[in-house]
Design a protein around this motif. Structure first.
Motif, PDB file in Angstrom:
ATOM      1  N   ILE A  93       0.835  -1.196   0.000  1.00  0.00           N
ATOM      2  CA  ILE A  93       0.000   0.000   0.000  1.00  0.00           C
ATOM      3  C   ILE A  93       0.875   1.252   0.000  1.00  0.00           C
ATOM      4  O   ILE A  93       0.624   2.212  -0.733  1.00  0.00           O
ATOM      5  N   THR A  94       1.931   1.243   0.802  1.00  0.00           N
ATOM      6  CA  THR A  94       2.832   2.387   0.883  1.00  0.00           C
ATOM      7  C   THR A  94       3.520   2.662  -0.451  1.00  0.00           C
ATOM      8  O   THR A  94       3.667   3.812  -0.863  1.00  0.00           O
ATOM      9  N   SER A 119      -3.253  -3.735  -5.427  1.00  0.00           N
ATOM     10  CA  SER A 119      -4.156  -3.649  -6.577  1.00  0.00           C
ATOM     11  C   SER A 119      -5.516  -3.073  -6.197  1.00  0.00           C
ATOM     12  O   SER A 119      -5.945  -3.133  -5.041  1.00  0.00           O
ATOM     13  N   GLY A 120      -6.199  -2.533  -7.185  1.00  0.00           N
ATOM     14  CA  GLY A 120      -7.513  -1.946  -6.961  1.00  0.00           C
ATOM     15  C   GLY A 120      -8.552  -2.953  -6.530  1.00  0.00           C
ATOM     16  O   GLY A 120      -9.442  -2.646  -5.744  1.00  0.00           O
ATOM     17  N   SER A 121      -8.453  -4.172  -7.048  1.00  0.00           N
ATOM     18  CA  SER A 121      -9.417  -5.209  -6.643  1.00  0.00           C
ATOM     19  C   SER A 121      -9.257  -5.552  -5.163  1.00  0.00           C
ATOM     20  O   SER A 121     -10.238  -5.857  -4.479  1.00  0.00           O
ATOM     21  N   ASN A 122      -8.034  -5.497  -4.658  1.00  0.00           N
ATOM     22  CA  ASN A 122      -7.825  -5.746  -3.229  1.00  0.00           C
ATOM     23  C   ASN A 122      -8.402  -4.606  -2.384  1.00  0.00           C
ATOM     24  O   ASN A 122      -8.885  -4.833  -1.281  1.00  0.00           O
ATOM     25  N   PHE A 123      -8.340  -3.371  -2.903  1.00  0.00           N
ATOM     26  CA  PHE A 123      -8.967  -2.255  -2.193  1.00  0.00           C
ATOM     27  C   PHE A 123     -10.481  -2.427  -2.141  1.00  0.00           C
ATOM     28  O   PHE A 123     -11.114  -2.083  -1.154  1.00  0.00           O
ATOM     29  N   ALA A 170     -13.607  -2.164   9.810  1.00  0.00           N
ATOM     30  CA  ALA A 170     -12.576  -1.923  10.825  1.00  0.00           C
ATOM     31  C   ALA A 170     -11.193  -2.017  10.212  1.00  0.00           C
ATOM     32  O   ALA A 170     -10.295  -1.222  10.531  1.00  0.00           O
ATOM     33  N   LEU A 171     -11.006  -2.970   9.317  1.00  0.00           N
ATOM     34  CA  LEU A 171      -9.730  -3.123   8.626  1.00  0.00           C
ATOM     35  C   LEU A 171      -9.440  -1.927   7.737  1.00  0.00           C
ATOM     36  O   LEU A 171      -8.315  -1.418   7.693  1.00  0.00           O
ATOM     37  N   MET A 172     -10.472  -1.451   7.042  1.00  0.00           N
ATOM     38  CA  MET A 172     -10.297  -0.317   6.153  1.00  0.00           C
ATOM     39  C   MET A 172      -9.958   0.949   6.941  1.00  0.00           C
ATOM     40  O   MET A 172      -9.099   1.726   6.527  1.00  0.00           O
ATOM     41  N   ILE A 173     -10.583   1.142   8.075  1.00  0.00           N
ATOM     42  CA  ILE A 173     -10.283   2.313   8.911  1.00  0.00           C
ATOM     43  C   ILE A 173      -8.860   2.228   9.459  1.00  0.00           C
ATOM     44  O   ILE A 173      -8.143   3.228   9.492  1.00  0.00           O
ATOM     45  N   ALA A 174      -8.426   1.038   9.856  1.00  0.00           N
ATOM     46  CA  ALA A 174      -7.080   0.881  10.387  1.00  0.00           C
ATOM     47  C   ALA A 174      -6.017   1.128   9.321  1.00  0.00           C
ATOM     48  O   ALA A 174      -4.938   1.660   9.617  1.00  0.00           O
ATOM     49  N   ILE A 175      -6.325   0.778   8.076  1.00  0.00           N
ATOM     50  CA  ILE A 175      -5.339   0.940   7.020  1.00  0.00           C
ATOM     51  C   ILE A 175      -5.297   2.389   6.525  1.00  0.00           C
ATOM     52  O   ILE A 175      -4.232   2.922   6.231  1.00  0.00           O
ATOM     53  N   PHE A 176      -6.447   3.015   6.441  1.00  0.00           N
ATOM     54  CA  PHE A 176      -6.465   4.391   5.944  1.00  0.00           C
ATOM     55  C   PHE A 176      -6.314   5.345   7.084  1.00  0.00           C
ATOM     56  O   PHE A 176      -6.022   6.432   7.023  1.00  0.00           O
TER      57      PHE A 176
END
Length: 143
Positions: A119-120, A125-129, A137-143
């Motif tokens: 990600i850094t 890939s866009g499909s993984n996003f 919760a995972l999306m908030i932790a990553i972004f």
């Protein structure tokens, strides 16, 4: 000098003088088979030392000397950045792997760290996003 002496002691051509199979100055014979790899290691180390000594010639040119000075300063800053990045990736990888989620990319600490590095560096890939939207919760932790 030390590496050159080591290379002379392990020189495959010298070991093949008796067993050269009719070829002059060959380094590929049965008696030199076991020393070719250590010789290549010593050769690589000698080459690196040669180029390290070559950097001492930068004092003869102001532009080259300034370039070498800038490069040494930048390398230390890049190393500091990579250390900081690794610290944060490891911290967030531990946190993300502790979350209750079923994403296989973030299932354990090594996989989470790899995905965070991706990600850094912009390699995720866009499909993984798109899959991350299933785990808020995972999306908030990553972004």
């Amino acid at each position: 000098t030390l590496f050159l002496v080591i290379m002379l002691c392990m020189e495959p051509v010298l070991h093949c003088m008796q067993d050269n199979e009719g070829r002059l100055f060959t380094g590929k014979c049965a008696s030199s088979k076991d020393i070719r790899y250590p010789y290549s290691i010593a050769s690589a180390a000698a080459m690196l030392m040669y180029f390290l000594l070559l950097s001492d010639l930068s004092v003869f040119s102001t532009r080259v000397s300034a370039f070498v000075l800038i490069c040494t300063r930048v390398v230390s800053e890049v190393a500091l950045f990579l250390f900081g990045l690794t610290f944060f990736v490891l911290a967030f990888a531990c946190a993300v792997s502790a979350l209750e989620q079923d994403n296989p990319d973030f299932s354990d600490i090594p996989n989470s760290a790899l995905q965070l590095y991706k990600i850094t560096l912009g390699m995720f890939s866009g499909s993984n996003f798109d899959i991350l939207t299933e785990y808020p919760a995972l999306m908030i932790a990553i972004f």
